[in-house]
Design an enzyme around this catalytic site. Structure first.
Site, PDB file in Angstrom:
ATOM      1  N   GLY A  74       0.531   5.312   1.026  1.00 37.74           N
ATOM      2  CA  GLY A  74      -0.595   7.052   1.650  1.00 37.74           C
ATOM      3  C   GLY A  74       0.386   7.843   1.767  1.00 37.74           C
ATOM      4  O   GLY A  74       1.755   8.120   1.123  1.00 37.74           O
ATOM      5  N   GLY A  75       0.512   8.627   2.769  1.00 35.76           N
ATOM      6  CA  GLY A  75       0.634  10.188   3.048  1.00 35.76           C
ATOM      7  C   GLY A  75       1.521  10.196   3.455  1.00 35.76           C
ATOM      8  O   GLY A  75       2.822  11.212   3.647  1.00 35.76           O
ATOM      9  N   PHE A  76       2.227   8.425   4.818  1.00 40.28           N
ATOM     10  CA  PHE A  76       3.579   8.720   4.926  1.00 40.28           C
ATOM     11  C   PHE A  76       4.910   8.077   4.207  1.00 40.28           C
ATOM     12  O   PHE A  76       5.458   7.941   4.476  1.00 40.28           O
ATOM     13  CB  PHE A  76       3.146   8.216   6.198  1.00 40.28           C
ATOM     14  CG  PHE A  76       2.914   8.556   7.350  1.00 40.28           C
ATOM     15  CD1 PHE A  76       3.466   9.842   8.151  1.00 40.28           C
ATOM     16  CD2 PHE A  76       2.101   8.722   7.509  1.00 40.28           C
ATOM     17  CE1 PHE A  76       3.082  11.145   8.949  1.00 40.28           C
ATOM     18  CE2 PHE A  76       1.239   9.024   8.809  1.00 40.28           C
ATOM     19  CZ  PHE A  76       1.764  10.551   9.488  1.00 40.28           C
ATOM     20  N   GLY A  77       4.061   7.521   2.888  1.00 42.89           N
ATOM     21  CA  GLY A  77       5.006   6.649   2.479  1.00 42.89           C
ATOM     22  C   GLY A  77       4.718   5.340   2.136  1.00 42.89           C
ATOM     23  O   GLY A  77       3.478   4.980   1.625  1.00 42.89           O
ATOM     24  N   VAL A 124       4.225   0.776   2.100  1.00 37.55           N
ATOM     25  CA  VAL A 124       5.220   0.039   2.888  1.00 37.55           C
ATOM     26  C   VAL A 124       4.778  -1.842   1.786  1.00 37.55           C
ATOM     27  O   VAL A 124       4.141  -1.758   1.119  1.00 37.55           O
ATOM     28  CB  VAL A 124       3.742  -0.115   3.387  1.00 37.55           C
ATOM     29  CG1 VAL A 124       3.753  -1.915   4.179  1.00 37.55           C
ATOM     30  CG2 VAL A 124       3.241   0.469   4.528  1.00 37.55           C
ATOM     31  N   LYS A 182       8.384  -0.517   6.155  1.00 38.35           N
ATOM     32  CA  LYS A 182       7.317   1.135   5.683  1.00 38.35           C
ATOM     33  C   LYS A 182       9.018   2.292   5.434  1.00 38.35           C
ATOM     34  O   LYS A 182       9.380   2.734   6.146  1.00 38.35           O
ATOM     35  CB  LYS A 182       6.729   1.999   6.470  1.00 38.35           C
ATOM     36  CG  LYS A 182       5.584   2.938   6.401  1.00 38.35           C
ATOM     37  CD  LYS A 182       4.844   3.354   7.961  1.00 38.35           C
ATOM     38  CE  LYS A 182       3.583   2.179   8.443  1.00 38.35           C
ATOM     39  NZ  LYS A 182       2.908   2.466   7.188  1.00 38.35           N
ATOM     40  N   GLY A 204       1.049  -1.644  -0.292  1.00 42.72           N
ATOM     41  CA  GLY A 204       0.103  -0.067   0.261  1.00 42.72           C
ATOM     42  C   GLY A 204       0.771   0.999  -0.009  1.00 42.72           C
ATOM     43  O   GLY A 204       2.361   1.099   0.011  1.00 42.72           O
ATOM     44  N   ASP A 235      -6.941   8.887  12.646  1.00 41.04           N
ATOM     45  CA  ASP A 235      -7.081   8.059  11.501  1.00 41.04           C
ATOM     46  C   ASP A 235      -7.456   6.468  11.323  1.00 41.04           C
ATOM     47  O   ASP A 235      -6.785   6.482  10.757  1.00 41.04           O
ATOM     48  CB  ASP A 235      -5.362   8.585  10.865  1.00 41.04           C
ATOM     49  CG  ASP A 235      -6.017   8.626   9.361  1.00 41.04           C
ATOM     50  OD1 ASP A 235      -7.184   8.703   9.108  1.00 41.04           O
ATOM     51  OD2 ASP A 235      -5.480   8.543   8.542  1.00 41.04           O
TER      52      ASP A 235
END
Length: 677
Positions: free
Chosen positions: A358-361, A363, A377, A356, A475
């Site tokens: 997303g906003g943090f990087g 995985v 991650k 996946g 979140d």
């Protein structure tokens, strides 16, 4: 009602040095107790519940593997308990009675050593017992603060050099612990030939983990104890390292039944050859010249070492903060991974291994050389953050150990990249089971769905109430809930906000992070941060799980979302139409109760929402009457440019342009907000 409740053990152990109880000639008489603060009232409910445990737990422990856990009662008189008997004490009916007797004696010993205390741990030769009003069974087997190291000489003297005995004992315990990881019931015994001329020609050892642990957890637990053996050895002929989930013991006296599973030969003593030389006048001169040369070489070596030490001191002083950070990371037993190891495990972070983004990087799934699966991650935008902040974040994550949280296994710092290594959860996210994968949508039965709801609540309870620092997730959503092989939920992506997002205070944030449809109105509009924003997200999750419909607060054009539909059906008395029509009887009543609780959690006024202990109490107590819910906060995706407003019914109606829209995602990764209690 007394219920058995088994959980795995943890890899991180904190030991407390305790005095050794009096040792008699009979090993079974040895006992040492640890008492915690908190007293129960005489003849009260807690004492009655403790009596139930004392009557049932000894039989439960001796009936099978020698290990049993149980809970009895309800808050505030709920008691959790654990008993672990030594592996050689439960081999047959006769020895099983010894296990039962040991656990029963542990309860009596606790009453003598810790009278009236709600929390006590009793260590005995044949078993370990702990009972507590704290929910320690919800933690992933943490031994802290109930571990102990002890050693005993009992007046005996080891005639061999202490260093030789210490090395032999450590070698034996290493080998025994390694065998225990692969042995039946995680139990192993060892024997090592020591010194033929010694009063004690052999050393005996034992290593054990709780049967419900995984092999990596057992290995980590025992390794932590073995690493600390040199601290209390000092040539003492007997020693113990005891925790509630694993333990070690060595002695020069045989203390276990049956033959040794591991046998080592005697360690080879250091041999220093001695050669006699008849000195002549020439020989004497040569000896003096040799000594002079040796002294000169020694002084030169001292100068070189001093120069190296000075240079190293200057470098260490320049990097004091960085080294301090890494040392603190090491103290929390968090594995430091090499970048090449992670690169090989993920096949150079191949796209096919991406789980996946997303906003943090992103995985990635990885497989280590020993076959252990991990999730890596790769954090983005980490170049502007110092090692101290990374340290703080890793320390926060490593301290969070709960069965309903995804476990952080380690980290890697590579150039300007930060990589966090988590346990790999095979079933993926709840999002896939509810909305994404149609083939899996109907695989969840109601018992699994209810277990997921309750497990998420317990994970939030740990973050809000039981962890060393309060964590507000910010979140919570379906794709941040992972499901393990037993379909137990694990909350993911907590603890990353401080690493990626700045500008926080304890009650307000200048940057809103999260996902539309799950954000509480006071947070989305005003940036107000409190545990009640997680309660709102949990309420949305509960309604999504029960109805298997996604809340459309994140949709671009919808003017009606899940909360709107559920409330409309609730007011009309037709809400049962929104749940699985195959549910009948108790399951149907339970599902409708979950809808009721979900509506209580999504009320627009945060003061009207229950806190997480109340939520868990409502989920567990079917006979508890629930108050009527108020109209929930609705999120409309209108195209209107009107200002945010609050209607008479307490309903928030706003446009995305009204929201503090930094770092908000529709399908991003989790943001957390930790602050000290």
């Amino acid at each position: 009602m007394l219920a058995g409740y088994h959980i795995p053990a943890v890899a991180v152990i904190v030991a407390v040095l305790l005095p050794l109880a009096a040792v008699t000639g009979q090993p079974t008489q040895w006992r040492s107790s640890k008492c915690a603060s908190g007293a129960y009232a005489a003849n009260g409910t807690y004492q009655a519940n403790l009596a139930l445990l004392a009557a049932a737990l000894p039989a439960n422990a001796s009936a099978g593997s020698g290990f049993a856990t149980a809970t009895v009662g309800a808050l505030p008189d709920l008691i959790s308990a654990l008993a672990l008997c030594r592996g050689d004490v439960v081999t047959d009916d006769t020895s099983a009675s010894s296990c039962r007797a040991c656990v029963a004696a542990g309860f009596r010993g606790a009453q003598r050593d810790c009278p009236g205390r709600k929390d006590a741990t009793v260590y005995q030769d044949a078993c370990v017992l702990r009972f507590s009003d704290q929910r320690f069974l919800d933690f992933v087997g943490a031994n802290s603060p109930d571990g102990m190291f002890s050693s005993d000489s009992s007046g005996d003297i080891i005639t061999a050099p202490a260093a030789l005995f210490n090395a032999a004992a450590v070698a034996l315990m290493n080998a025994t612990a390694s065998h225990a990881v692969t042995a039946d019931k995680y139990f192993a015994t060892g024997e090592e030939d020591f010194h033929a001329s010694s009063r004690y020609p052999k050393i005996y050892g034992l290593a054990q983990c709780a049967p419900d642990m995984t092999a990596p957890q057992c290995r980590s637990c025992l390794t932590g104890f073995v690493a600390n053996i040199p601290w209390f050895l000092n040539g003492n002929p007997r020693g113990r390292a005891l925790g509630i989930w694993c333990n070690l013991r060595y002695s020069v006296d045989p203390f276990y039944t049956g033959g040794a599973m591991v046998k080592l030969s005697a360690p080879a003593p250091a041999i220093v050859p001695s050669i006699a030389i008849a000195e002549t006048g020439t020989g004497r001169k040569r000896r003096i010249a040799g000594i002079s040369a040796g002294v000169g070489c020694f002084l030169l070596l001292i100068l070189i070492l001093a120069a190296c030490a000075f240079i190293r001191f200057k470098r260490r002083k320049a990097n004091k903060n960085d080294h301090s950070a890494l040392n603190e990371m090491a103290r929390v037993k968090c594995t430091v991974y090499d970048f090449l190891t992670l690169q090989e495990a993920t096949e150079n972070f191949a796209e096919k291994h991406k789980l996946g983004e997303g906003g943090f990087g992103a995985v990635y799934k990885g497989i280590l050389p020993d076959g252990h699966e991990i999730a890596v991650k790769k954090l983005i935008d980490s170049t502007g953050h110092g090692l101290d902040q990374i340290r703080n974040e890793v320390l926060v994550l490593a301290q969070l150990q709960h069965k309903n949280l995804v476990r952080l296994e380690g980290f890697c710092l590579h150039q300007n990249e930060i990589l966090l290594v988590y346990e790999f959860i095979k079933n993926g996210s709840l999002d896939n089971f509810l909305f994404v994968d149609a083939s899996r949508r109907n695989t969840l039965n109601w018992n699994e769905e209810y277990n997921i709801v309750l497990g998420i609540a317990k994970g939030i309870m740990y973050l809000h109430e039981d962890s060393s620092i309060r964590i507000i997730h910010r979140d919570l959503k379906a794709n941040n809930i992972l499901l393990d092989e037993a379909m137990d939920p694990k909350i993911a992506d907590f603890g990353l906000a401080r690493l990626q997002v700045g500008g926080h205070t304890q009650t307000k944030t200048t940057r809103v992070v999260g996902t539309f449809g799950y954000m509480a109105p006071e947070y989305a509009i005003h940036g107000n941060v409190s545990p009640k924003i997680d309660i709102f997200s949990f309420g949305v999750l509960v309604l999504e799980i029960v109805t298997k419909r996604r809340n459309c607060g994140s949709c671009e054009a919808d003017t009606v979302n899940l909360l709107t539909d559920v409330w409309a059906c609730w007011t009309k008395g037709t809400v049962s139409q929104m749940i699985d029509q195959s549910l009948e009887g108790h399951s149907r009543v339970q599902a409708l109760r979950c809808v009721h609780i979900g509506l209580l959690c999504v009320q627009s006024d945060p003061h009207d929402r229950p806190d997480i202990p109340s939520v868990i109490f409502m989920l567990n107590r079917a006979d508890m009457e629930l108050q009527p819910p108020a109209q929930p906060a609705f999120f409309f995706g209108r195209d209107s440019n009107s200002d945010s407003q609050q209607l008479e019914q307490g309903t928030y109606v706003y446009n995305r342009s009204d929201v503090m829209i930094e770092d908000i995602s529709v399908n991003g990764l989790t943001i957390t907000y930790p602050y000290p209690r």
